[in-house]
Write a protein that holds these residues in place. Structure first.
Motif, mmCIF file in Angstrom:
data_model
loop_
_atom_site.group_PDB
_atom_site.id
_atom_site.type_symbol
_atom_site.label_atom_id
_atom_site.label_comp_id
_atom_site.label_asym_id
_atom_site.label_seq_id
_atom_site.Cartn_x
_atom_site.Cartn_y
_atom_site.Cartn_z
ATOM 1 N N GLU A 145 0.800 -1.213 0.000
ATOM 2 C CA GLU A 145 0.000 0.000 0.000
ATOM 3 C C GLU A 145 0.837 1.270 0.000
ATOM 4 N N GLN A 146 2.165 1.120 0.171
ATOM 5 C CA GLN A 146 3.066 2.268 0.166
ATOM 6 C C GLN A 146 2.725 3.262 1.285
ATOM 7 N N VAL A 147 2.282 2.752 2.420
ATOM 8 C CA VAL A 147 1.967 3.599 3.568
ATOM 9 C C VAL A 147 3.253 3.932 4.302
ATOM 10 N N SER A 148 3.371 5.156 4.795
ATOM 11 C CA SER A 148 4.586 5.555 5.504
ATOM 12 C C SER A 148 4.695 4.824 6.832
ATOM 13 N N GLN A 149 5.915 4.745 7.366
ATOM 14 C CA GLN A 149 6.127 4.068 8.642
ATOM 15 C C GLN A 149 5.375 4.778 9.773
ATOM 16 N N GLN A 150 5.356 6.097 9.717
ATOM 17 C CA GLN A 150 4.645 6.852 10.747
ATOM 18 C C GLN A 150 3.158 6.520 10.746
ATOM 19 N N ALA A 151 2.554 6.446 9.548
ATOM 20 C CA ALA A 151 1.129 6.122 9.440
ATOM 21 C C ALA A 151 0.855 4.693 9.890
ATOM 22 N N ILE A 152 1.769 3.778 9.572
ATOM 23 C CA ILE A 152 1.610 2.382 10.010
ATOM 24 C C ILE A 152 1.630 2.303 11.529
ATOM 25 N N ALA A 153 2.557 3.034 12.138
ATOM 26 C CA ALA A 153 2.656 3.033 13.607
ATOM 27 C C ALA A 153 1.349 3.509 14.232
ATOM 28 N N GLN A 154 0.776 4.549 13.671
ATOM 29 C CA GLN A 154 -0.484 5.077 14.205
ATOM 30 C C GLN A 154 -1.635 4.099 13.996
ATOM 31 N N HIS A 155 -1.667 3.486 12.821
ATOM 32 C CA HIS A 155 -2.773 2.591 12.479
ATOM 33 C C HIS A 155 -2.736 1.305 13.300
ATOM 34 N N LEU A 156 -1.553 0.764 13.534
ATOM 35 C CA LEU A 156 -1.436 -0.526 14.224
ATOM 36 C C LEU A 156 -1.154 -0.381 15.710
ATOM 37 N N GLY A 157 -1.035 0.857 16.179
ATOM 38 C CA GLY A 157 -0.890 1.061 17.614
ATOM 39 C C GLY A 157 0.517 0.924 18.150
ATOM 40 N N PHE A 158 1.534 1.095 17.301
ATOM 41 C CA PHE A 158 2.917 1.100 17.784
ATOM 42 C C PHE A 158 3.171 2.400 18.550
ATOM 43 N N ALA A 159 3.939 2.301 19.633
ATOM 44 C CA ALA A 159 4.228 3.482 20.436
ATOM 45 C C ALA A 159 5.161 4.446 19.710
ATOM 46 N N LYS A 160 6.128 3.895 18.990
ATOM 47 C CA LYS A 160 7.130 4.708 18.303
ATOM 48 C C LYS A 160 7.285 4.240 16.859
ATOM 49 N N GLN A 161 7.674 5.182 15.977
ATOM 50 C CA GLN A 161 7.858 4.832 14.576
ATOM 51 C C GLN A 161 8.997 3.830 14.388
ATOM 52 N N TYR A 162 10.050 3.937 15.209
ATOM 53 C CA TYR A 162 11.199 3.053 15.024
ATOM 54 C C TYR A 162 10.813 1.591 15.223
ATOM 55 N N GLN A 163 9.698 1.338 15.940
ATOM 56 C CA GLN A 163 9.255 -0.042 16.112
ATOM 57 C C GLN A 163 8.806 -0.630 14.778
ATOM 58 N N VAL A 164 8.224 0.185 13.921
ATOM 59 C CA VAL A 164 7.846 -0.268 12.575
ATOM 60 C C VAL A 164 9.104 -0.571 11.770
ATOM 61 N N SER A 165 10.091 0.321 11.889
ATOM 62 C CA SER A 165 11.345 0.109 11.172
ATOM 63 C C SER A 165 11.998 -1.194 11.594
#
Length: 385
Positions: free
Chosen positions: A298-318
């Motif tokens: 979907e080419q969603v940014s890491q920041q948006a993924i973190a918000q959507h899936l409930g990650f506390a920090k963006q680096y967790q997506v990375s």
């Protein structure tokens, strides 16, 4: 496999789907050389003579024939390099992959052989072998380091040329080069920058370049990735370069048997990798599959993924993406029955990164690709870019 000396200036490889290609004569080139009185019985001195004529008269009406003659002369050398590297790289690349990269180099003999000095006693084929070997190895292994490693060690001159080749305006080139230069100075490691580093680059950029448009941290990352993509394209040209289209068109109408077979082998290899990756993705846990699909499909940014899936920090997506790539690398090695020692891991990482950026997008469009790996339910993310 070895052709006769008189064929070395007029023969090209024909593939039959195996690793044992055959030679065929370029009849048009043979007719030209015969009519022009070239000595086909002595390919080495004739090839050197063709190179000298091409260097002194690159725009001559017959230059295309001289170039084609040199290309034919180097076919056997290119094939030897391909066979050697296929073994050296432990099957990570097919012979056709290595040979295709060799053709990228030999279709521009002026550039490949620009520093050849016949007076030093080195044979043209020996000199070309070393140049082709180094170039193919660099393209498949050496130059294709991590994205951020490539950016970290690239000069601004080559970056400027790479961006210019992609059609970016002069102002955009200045902006991207300024950001890259700042990132190179501020980054301690050749890894993807975190949010803090991106913010630092954006802040320093505003202070150092007040005449250029301001950027946000997320825009900094986008522009840095733009630079990476331009460098990849600049350092890894396609076999058929539009600027050289006339040269390839003259090789039996631009549809030679070996060229068609190369494309077929590439598709088969990509399909095989796709099957391995499909199984590996299916084995991921639910959260990892969602992260994978949102980011790569979907080419969603890491920041948006973190918000959507409930990650506390963006680096967790990375970190999740890094774990996913590691999982895919090990799955690829297992599928190829390869050991997981450091060199194999490095080579497999290159292959997986290429697949994620190119092959995965080529084989499937938008979210149809997710249907193929059983992840369609995770792609219905509202607001995905």
């Amino acid at each position: 496999m070895t052709r006769q000396p008189c064929d070395k200036l007029i023969a090209l490889l024909r593939f039959d789907g195996s690793d044992r290609p055959r030679w065929y004569r370029d009849r048009q080139l043979q007719a030209y050389f015969t009519a022009a009185g070239y000595n086909l019985e002595e390919p080495e001195p004739t090839a050197v003579f063709l190179l000298q004529k091409l260097q002194s008269q690159p725009n001559h009406d017959d230059a295309q024939y001289w170039q084609r003659g040199l290309f034919c002369y180097l076919q056997e050398t290119s094939w030897s390099v391909a066979m050697t590297l296929r073994e050296k790289l432990g099957g990570m690349h097919q012979v056709s992959d290595c040979f295709q990269q060799a053709c990228c180099l030999t279709n521009d003999p002026l550039k490949l052989l620009s520093k050849f000095k016949p007076g030093r006693g080195t044979r043209l084929s020996t000199y070309a072998y070393l140049r082709i070997y180094d170039g193919v190895y660099a393209a498949l292994v050496g130059v294709r380091k991590s994205d951020w490693g490539l950016l970290k060690h690239s000069g601004l001159r080559s970056l400027s040329s790479a961006l210019g080749n992609q059609g970016y305006t002069e102002d955009r080139v200045r902006q991207v080069c300024a950001l890259v230069e700042l990132w190179q100075e501020l980054a301690d490691q050749t890894t993807a920058p975190d949010q803090a580093l991106l913010a630092q680059v954006a802040k320093t950029y505003r202070q150092c370049c007040p005449d250029l448009p301001a950027v946000t941290p997320s825009e900094v990352e986008t522009l840095l990735r733009t630079a990476i993509a331009a460098l990849r394209a600049y350092r890894q040209p396609q076999v058929v370069n539009p600027a050289e289209q006339r040269f390839w068109d003259t090789l039996e109408g631009g549809n030679t048997p070996w060229e068609a077979t190369l494309k077929q082998e590439e598709q088969e290899t990509l399909k095989r990798v796709f099957e391995m990756m499909k199984n590996a993705i299916a084995a991921l846990d639910d959260t990892s599959r969602q992260v994978f699909c949102l980011y790569y499909c979907e080419q969603v940014s890491q920041q948006a993924i973190a918000q959507h899936l409930g990650f506390a920090k963006q680096y967790q997506v990375s970190r999740a993406l890094e774990r996913i790539r590691g999982h895919l690398v090990k799955a690829l090695l297992a599928g190829l029955n390869q050991p997981t020692h450091p060199q194999r891991l490095k080579e497999a990482t290159v292959a997986v990164n290429l697949w994620l950026k190119e092959g995965y997008k080529v084989l499937a469009g938008s979210c149809q690709r997710c249907d193929q790996v059983g992840m369609a339910e995770h792609c219905r993310y509202e607001g995905a870019s």
